[in-house]
Design a protein around this motif. Structure first.
Motif, PDB file in Angstrom:
ATOM      1  N   LEU A 155     -21.660  18.680  42.513  1.00  0.00           N
ATOM      2  CA  LEU A 155     -20.771  19.573  41.775  1.00  0.00           C
ATOM      3  C   LEU A 155     -21.598  20.388  40.783  1.00  0.00           C
ATOM      4  O   LEU A 155     -22.344  19.821  39.972  1.00  0.00           O
ATOM      5  CB  LEU A 155     -19.709  18.766  41.018  1.00  0.00           C
ATOM      6  N   THR A 156     -21.463  21.708  40.841  1.00  0.00           N
ATOM      7  CA  THR A 156     -22.237  22.550  39.931  1.00  0.00           C
ATOM      8  C   THR A 156     -21.546  22.643  38.584  1.00  0.00           C
ATOM      9  O   THR A 156     -20.463  23.204  38.457  1.00  0.00           O
ATOM     10  CB  THR A 156     -22.428  23.959  40.514  1.00  0.00           C
ATOM     11  N   SER A 157     -22.197  22.067  37.591  1.00  0.00           N
ATOM     12  CA  SER A 157     -21.753  22.225  36.213  1.00  0.00           C
ATOM     13  C   SER A 157     -22.719  23.206  35.555  1.00  0.00           C
ATOM     14  O   SER A 157     -22.967  24.297  36.085  1.00  0.00           O
ATOM     15  CB  SER A 157     -21.719  20.863  35.509  1.00  0.00           C
ATOM     16  N   SER A 158     -23.318  22.825  34.442  1.00  0.00           N
ATOM     17  CA  SER A 158     -24.194  23.703  33.675  1.00  0.00           C
ATOM     18  C   SER A 158     -24.759  22.879  32.534  1.00  0.00           C
ATOM     19  O   SER A 158     -24.213  21.809  32.211  1.00  0.00           O
ATOM     20  CB  SER A 158     -23.357  24.867  33.110  1.00  0.00           C
ATOM     21  N   VAL A 159     -25.825  23.356  31.900  1.00  0.00           N
ATOM     22  CA  VAL A 159     -26.199  22.747  30.618  1.00  0.00           C
ATOM     23  C   VAL A 159     -24.988  22.806  29.684  1.00  0.00           C
ATOM     24  O   VAL A 159     -24.751  21.903  28.884  1.00  0.00           O
ATOM     25  CB  VAL A 159     -27.420  23.480  30.010  1.00  0.00           C
ATOM     26  N   GLY A 160     -24.185  23.869  29.872  1.00  0.00           N
ATOM     27  CA  GLY A 160     -22.942  24.009  29.104  1.00  0.00           C
ATOM     28  C   GLY A 160     -21.885  22.972  29.466  1.00  0.00           C
ATOM     29  O   GLY A 160     -20.805  22.966  28.886  1.00  0.00           O
ATOM     30  N   GLY A 161     -22.187  22.072  30.391  1.00  0.00           N
ATOM     31  CA  GLY A 161     -21.312  20.937  30.672  1.00  0.00           C
ATOM     32  C   GLY A 161     -21.742  19.701  29.912  1.00  0.00           C
ATOM     33  O   GLY A 161     -21.090  18.654  29.982  1.00  0.00           O
ATOM     34  N   LEU A 162     -22.851  19.834  29.170  1.00  0.00           N
ATOM     35  CA  LEU A 162     -23.390  18.690  28.414  1.00  0.00           C
ATOM     36  C   LEU A 162     -23.540  19.010  26.934  1.00  0.00           C
ATOM     37  O   LEU A 162     -23.707  18.110  26.115  1.00  0.00           O
ATOM     38  CB  LEU A 162     -24.758  18.284  28.994  1.00  0.00           C
ATOM     39  N   LYS A 163     -23.589  20.301  26.604  1.00  0.00           N
ATOM     40  CA  LYS A 163     -23.633  20.679  25.197  1.00  0.00           C
ATOM     41  C   LYS A 163     -22.888  22.000  24.990  1.00  0.00           C
ATOM     42  O   LYS A 163     -22.607  22.710  25.965  1.00  0.00           O
ATOM     43  CB  LYS A 163     -25.062  20.750  24.680  1.00  0.00           C
ATOM     44  N   ALA A 164     -22.585  22.299  23.742  1.00  0.00           N
ATOM     45  CA  ALA A 164     -21.723  23.456  23.464  1.00  0.00           C
ATOM     46  C   ALA A 164     -22.521  24.669  23.002  1.00  0.00           C
ATOM     47  O   ALA A 164     -23.501  24.535  22.266  1.00  0.00           O
ATOM     48  CB  ALA A 164     -20.707  23.074  22.393  1.00  0.00           C
ATOM     49  N   TYR A 165     -22.119  25.810  23.483  1.00  0.00           N
ATOM     50  CA  TYR A 165     -22.627  27.094  22.975  1.00  0.00           C
ATOM     51  C   TYR A 165     -21.430  27.891  22.477  1.00  0.00           C
ATOM     52  O   TYR A 165     -20.374  27.858  23.119  1.00  0.00           O
ATOM     53  CB  TYR A 165     -23.319  27.885  24.084  1.00  0.00           C
ATOM     54  N   SER A 198     -23.461  15.557  39.541  1.00  0.00           N
ATOM     55  CA  SER A 198     -23.313  16.930  39.033  1.00  0.00           C
ATOM     56  C   SER A 198     -24.690  17.486  38.706  1.00  0.00           C
ATOM     57  O   SER A 198     -25.618  16.741  38.390  1.00  0.00           O
ATOM     58  CB  SER A 198     -22.408  16.967  37.792  1.00  0.00           C
ATOM     59  N   ILE A 199     -24.786  18.811  38.806  1.00  0.00           N
ATOM     60  CA  ILE A 199     -26.063  19.469  38.527  1.00  0.00           C
ATOM     61  C   ILE A 199     -25.856  20.435  37.359  1.00  0.00           C
ATOM     62  O   ILE A 199     -24.820  21.083  37.260  1.00  0.00           O
ATOM     63  CB  ILE A 199     -26.615  20.143  39.802  1.00  0.00           C
ATOM     64  N   HIS A 200     -26.863  20.494  36.495  1.00  0.00           N
ATOM     65  CA  HIS A 200     -26.692  21.209  35.212  1.00  0.00           C
ATOM     66  C   HIS A 200     -27.843  22.194  34.994  1.00  0.00           C
ATOM     67  O   HIS A 200     -28.830  21.874  34.329  1.00  0.00           O
ATOM     68  CB  HIS A 200     -26.620  20.187  34.077  1.00  0.00           C
ATOM     69  N   PRO A 201     -27.691  23.404  35.554  1.00  0.00           N
ATOM     70  CA  PRO A 201     -28.751  24.393  35.369  1.00  0.00           C
ATOM     71  C   PRO A 201     -28.703  25.030  33.976  1.00  0.00           C
ATOM     72  O   PRO A 201     -27.642  25.190  33.391  1.00  0.00           O
ATOM     73  CB  PRO A 201     -28.425  25.475  36.418  1.00  0.00           C
ATOM     74  N   THR A 202     -29.887  25.406  33.498  1.00  0.00           N
ATOM     75  CA  THR A 202     -29.942  26.355  32.381  1.00  0.00           C
ATOM     76  C   THR A 202     -29.737  27.760  32.958  1.00  0.00           C
ATOM     77  O   THR A 202     -29.244  27.909  34.074  1.00  0.00           O
ATOM     78  CB  THR A 202     -31.295  26.245  31.633  1.00  0.00           C
ATOM     79  N   ASN A 203     -30.093  28.811  32.235  1.00  0.00           N
ATOM     80  CA  ASN A 203     -29.968  30.180  32.752  1.00  0.00           C
ATOM     81  C   ASN A 203     -30.648  30.289  34.117  1.00  0.00           C
ATOM     82  O   ASN A 203     -31.775  29.847  34.280  1.00  0.00           O
ATOM     83  CB  ASN A 203     -30.676  31.176  31.829  1.00  0.00           C
ATOM     84  N   VAL A 204     -29.942  30.905  35.064  1.00  0.00           N
ATOM     85  CA  VAL A 204     -30.509  31.091  36.403  1.00  0.00           C
ATOM     86  C   VAL A 204     -30.524  32.590  36.709  1.00  0.00           C
ATOM     87  O   VAL A 204     -29.559  33.306  36.386  1.00  0.00           O
ATOM     88  CB  VAL A 204     -29.678  30.357  37.478  1.00  0.00           C
ATOM     89  N   ASN A 205     -31.574  33.024  37.355  1.00  0.00           N
ATOM     90  CA  ASN A 205     -31.748  34.443  37.682  1.00  0.00           C
ATOM     91  C   ASN A 205     -30.829  34.860  38.843  1.00  0.00           C
ATOM     92  O   ASN A 205     -31.260  35.031  39.974  1.00  0.00           O
ATOM     93  CB  ASN A 205     -33.218  34.700  38.040  1.00  0.00           C
ATOM     94  N   THR A 206     -29.544  34.973  38.519  1.00  0.00           N
ATOM     95  CA  THR A 206     -28.523  35.442  39.471  1.00  0.00           C
ATOM     96  C   THR A 206     -27.700  36.508  38.736  1.00  0.00           C
ATOM     97  O   THR A 206     -27.808  36.639  37.512  1.00  0.00           O
ATOM     98  CB  THR A 206     -27.576  34.300  39.890  1.00  0.00           C
TER      99      THR A 206
END
Ligand code: NDP
Length: 279
Positions: A155-165, A198-206
């Motif tokens: 499941l694609t989450s984000s670093v934003g699924g583990l901390k708040a911005y 779940s996978i938690h990417p930082t900024n991705v070049n898309t």
């Protein structure tokens, strides 16, 4: 030499471009056939980020076929369970089985603080980035269970699924919810040897990240900021000296989670974040 997911079939959402396309190609390179879906149009009018198109999904299909693997595509909105189910059912009928699910489709609205977020924006985000993930798994998992070979769901989450911005509240809430979904599905599906991470990417070049709006958000001090201007600030988010990762970096993590190399890993929130969680 056999590929790392040789002979398996993977269902991928949001596969017309960006990370979803990259996952499709990477898994195909390692021997998987692909069922790929994407909405291929604007989620609604006036989206800030330009939308993917039918041609984009066709391009994903071409790239997968170039690897020698098969692909079945469908234009589906992940908010529509019946359409998702029809696409997966048809894909499995044509390709024979289902082993891997990558629930990746998502949108990236933002800009308002939570107290100023409209109900419409909130609901749309939850419907796509959280409920869409649940519906994608719900549509696909009966086939994985029926195969009797176990399976892997990512499941694609984000670093934003583990901390708040700040100013991305609905996105952050939905992506945190994805962690809960991964844990719940992992607990419920473990008995079938189906793993869920779940996978938690930082900024991705898309296109979701590399667009005018994001550049202005990172560099409000400049009239017309470009990628190099954004990189200066984006690097501050990370321990490693980069502003963003490439889609292939996420695909390599997805491939590991999809393959038997991770056969006893389940319920893991896996970061691909250049150390963002350390900051
Ligand atoms: P892209 O915008 O390039 O790709 C997302 C794809 O999902 C698009 O093709 C989009 O189609 C599709 N999509 C959106 N809504 C729906 C829907 N309702 N039904 C079906 N398909 C849909 O972004 P990424 O590849 O970067 O994003 C992939 C995932 O990664 C998302 O879940 C995102 O939140 C997450 N992520 C992204 C990060 C980044 O910096 N890029 C960082 C962390 C996580 P269309 O364009 O036609 O609407």
């Amino acid at each position: 030499m056999a590929g790392r997911v040789e002979g398996k079939v993977a269902f991928i959402t949001g596969a017309a471009r960006g990370q979803g396309r990259s996952h499709a190609v990477r898994l195909a390179q390692e021997g998987a056939d692909i069922i790929a879906v994407d909405i291929c149009k604007q989620v609604r009018e006036n989206m800030v980020i330009p939308t993917a198109t039918s041609d984009d999904l066709a391009m994903t299909a071409d790239l997968v076929k170039e690897t020698g693997r098969r692909i079945v595509t469908a234009e589906v909105d992940v908010r529509d369970f019946d359409a998702l189910k029809a696409a997966v059912d048809s894909g499995v009928e044509q390709l024979g089985r289902l082993d891997i699910v990558v629930a990746n489709a998502g949108i990236g609205n933002g800009g308002d603080t939570l107290d100023k977020t409209s109900e419409e924006d909130w609901q749309e985000m939850i419907d796509i980035n959280l409920s869409g993930i649940w519906k994608s798994v719900k549509a696909a998992v009966p086939h994985v269970i029926a195969g009797g070979n176990g399976g892997s769901i990512i499941l694609t989450s984000s670093v934003g699924g583990l901390k708040a911005y700040p100013q991305t509240g609905a996105y952050i809430a939905a992506k945190h919810g994805v962690v809960g979904l991964a844990r719940l599905f992992a607990v419920e599906l473990g008995q079938h040897s189906i793993r869920v991470n779940s996978i938690h990417p930082t900024n991705v070049n898309t296109p979701m990240f590399m667009n005018e709006g994001t550049m202005k958000m990172f560099r409000p001090d400049l009239e017309n900021p470009g990628p190099d201007d954004m990189a200066i600030v984006a690097k501050l988010m990370h321990v490693l000296p980069i502003g963003w990762v490439e889609p292939e970096d996420i695909s390599n993590a997805v491939l590991f989670l999809a393959s038997d190399e991770s056969r006893y890993i389940t319920g893991l929130p896996m970061t691909v974040d250049a150390g963002s969680m350390l900051k």
